[in-house]
Design a protein around this motif. Structure first.
Motif, PDB file in Angstrom:
ATOM      1  N   THR A  59       0.790  -1.227   0.000  1.00  0.00           N
ATOM      2  CA  THR A  59       0.000   0.000   0.000  1.00  0.00           C
ATOM      3  C   THR A  59       0.822   1.277   0.000  1.00  0.00           C
ATOM      4  O   THR A  59       0.265   2.362  -0.205  1.00  0.00           O
ATOM      5  CB  THR A  59      -0.908   0.039   1.240  1.00  0.00           C
ATOM      6  OG1 THR A  59      -0.093   0.040   2.419  1.00  0.00           O
ATOM      7  CG2 THR A  59      -1.849  -1.162   1.271  1.00  0.00           C
ATOM      8  N   VAL A  85      -2.886  -4.934  -1.211  1.00  0.00           N
ATOM      9  CA  VAL A  85      -3.108  -3.523  -1.529  1.00  0.00           C
ATOM     10  C   VAL A  85      -4.564  -3.119  -1.317  1.00  0.00           C
ATOM     11  O   VAL A  85      -4.895  -1.934  -1.343  1.00  0.00           O
ATOM     12  CB  VAL A  85      -2.672  -3.222  -2.989  1.00  0.00           C
ATOM     13  CG1 VAL A  85      -3.640  -3.836  -3.998  1.00  0.00           C
ATOM     14  CG2 VAL A  85      -2.501  -1.721  -3.222  1.00  0.00           C
ATOM     15  N   ALA A  88      -5.796  -0.051   0.696  1.00  0.00           N
ATOM     16  CA  ALA A  88      -5.612   1.320   0.221  1.00  0.00           C
ATOM     17  C   ALA A  88      -6.812   1.842  -0.555  1.00  0.00           C
ATOM     18  O   ALA A  88      -6.868   3.028  -0.888  1.00  0.00           O
ATOM     19  CB  ALA A  88      -4.363   1.412  -0.655  1.00  0.00           C
TER      20      ALA A  88
END
Length: 269
Positions: A59, A85, A88
């Motif tokens: 992230t 990720v 995020a």
């Protein structure tokens, strides 16, 4: 970027779903984020722009871009496996499952496209590069950052004792596993030429080469634990040797380096 899990074939060696992956991304962030952020700032990262973060992995870069983009900008973060990720994602951040070497771009008219430590592992690198450039608006910038393990292949450049000799032998095994799965271990040095040949202008490049740090040691420990079974199965190391190496790394008595990360950037006409 992501891979197949152990036993699922000969894909990318380092799987985002393994427990050590998060440790590796934390180490990458500590090692390389300052260099990446410096380049992104120099290329004009700012509010209201559209960004594509390719092979996002973790992230740190996505979150940094989202902060720079502000409420009027947009960040598209893609990877084959978005598990790390996904945190995020938000009002201005879209996280999408995507294979840059096989799929169409996730949009067009991006102001800035960035990929770090991705293309060296992608089988169809030429298609991936074309895809990223096609997604840029005229005047948009592309920043590619990739390692070049063949340029500096040693974990311990100062090989002065048995611990360093073992470390470098295990690093040779790691490079062999990468090459067997199609990684191009001398890709980084070719980035400036490839960007020029693809038609980009104002192409420049530099390199960052960590020689020793706590993050280098953390990265080595996580990587070896992640590929341990493959090293043993390929006859490249024994469990005893891996245990000894991990203890040596944990002792903090060795200078552990990484391969140089080469950053290259250019502008689309």
């Amino acid at each position: 970027m992501t891979t197949s899990a152990p036993g699922e074939g000969d894909g990318y060696l380092l799987d985002n779903r393994q427990t050590e992956a998060g440790e590796r991304f934390d180490a990458f962030a500590a090692l390389f984020d300052p260099t990446t952020f410096r380049h992104l700032e120099a290329l004009g990262a700012g509010p209201g722009l559209r960004y594509w973060e390719v092979g996002a992995g973790g992230t740190s870069v996505v979150s940094w871009l989202a902060e720079r983009a502000g409420p009027d900008g947009r960040v598209v973060a893609t990877d084959i496996d978005t598990s790390l990720v996904a945190a995020a994602a938000g009002p201005t951040v879209e996280v999408r499952v995507h294979d840059v070497g096989a799929d169409e771009p996730p949009g067009e008219d991006f102001d800035l496209v960035h990929a770090r430590l991705v293309l060296v592992h992608v089988p169809d690198r030429e298609r991936a590069l074309r895809s990223m450039i096609s997604a840029l608006r005229p005047g948009g910038r592309l920043l590619l950052e990739d390692a070049d393990p063949a340029l500096q292949p040693l974990l311990c450049p100062d090989e002065h004792g048995p611990a360093e000799e073992l470390a470098n032998r295990l690093r040779r095994g790691f490079r062999r596993l990468l090459a067997d799965r199609g990684a191009d271990l001398s890709y980084g040095r070719r980035l400036p030429r490839l960007l020029r040949e693809a038609g980009l202008r104002q192409v420049e490049a530099d390199a960052y080469f960590p020689v020793t740090s706590a993050a280098c040691a953390a990265l080595e420990s996580a990587t070896v634990r992640q590929i341990r079974a493959r090293l043993v199965a390929a006859g490249l190391a024994t469990d005893e040797e891996i245990d000894r190496h991990l203890a040596n790394v944990a002792s903090g008595t060795m200078d552990l380096a990484t391969a140089p990360m080469i950053s290259a950037w250019g502008r689309k006409e």
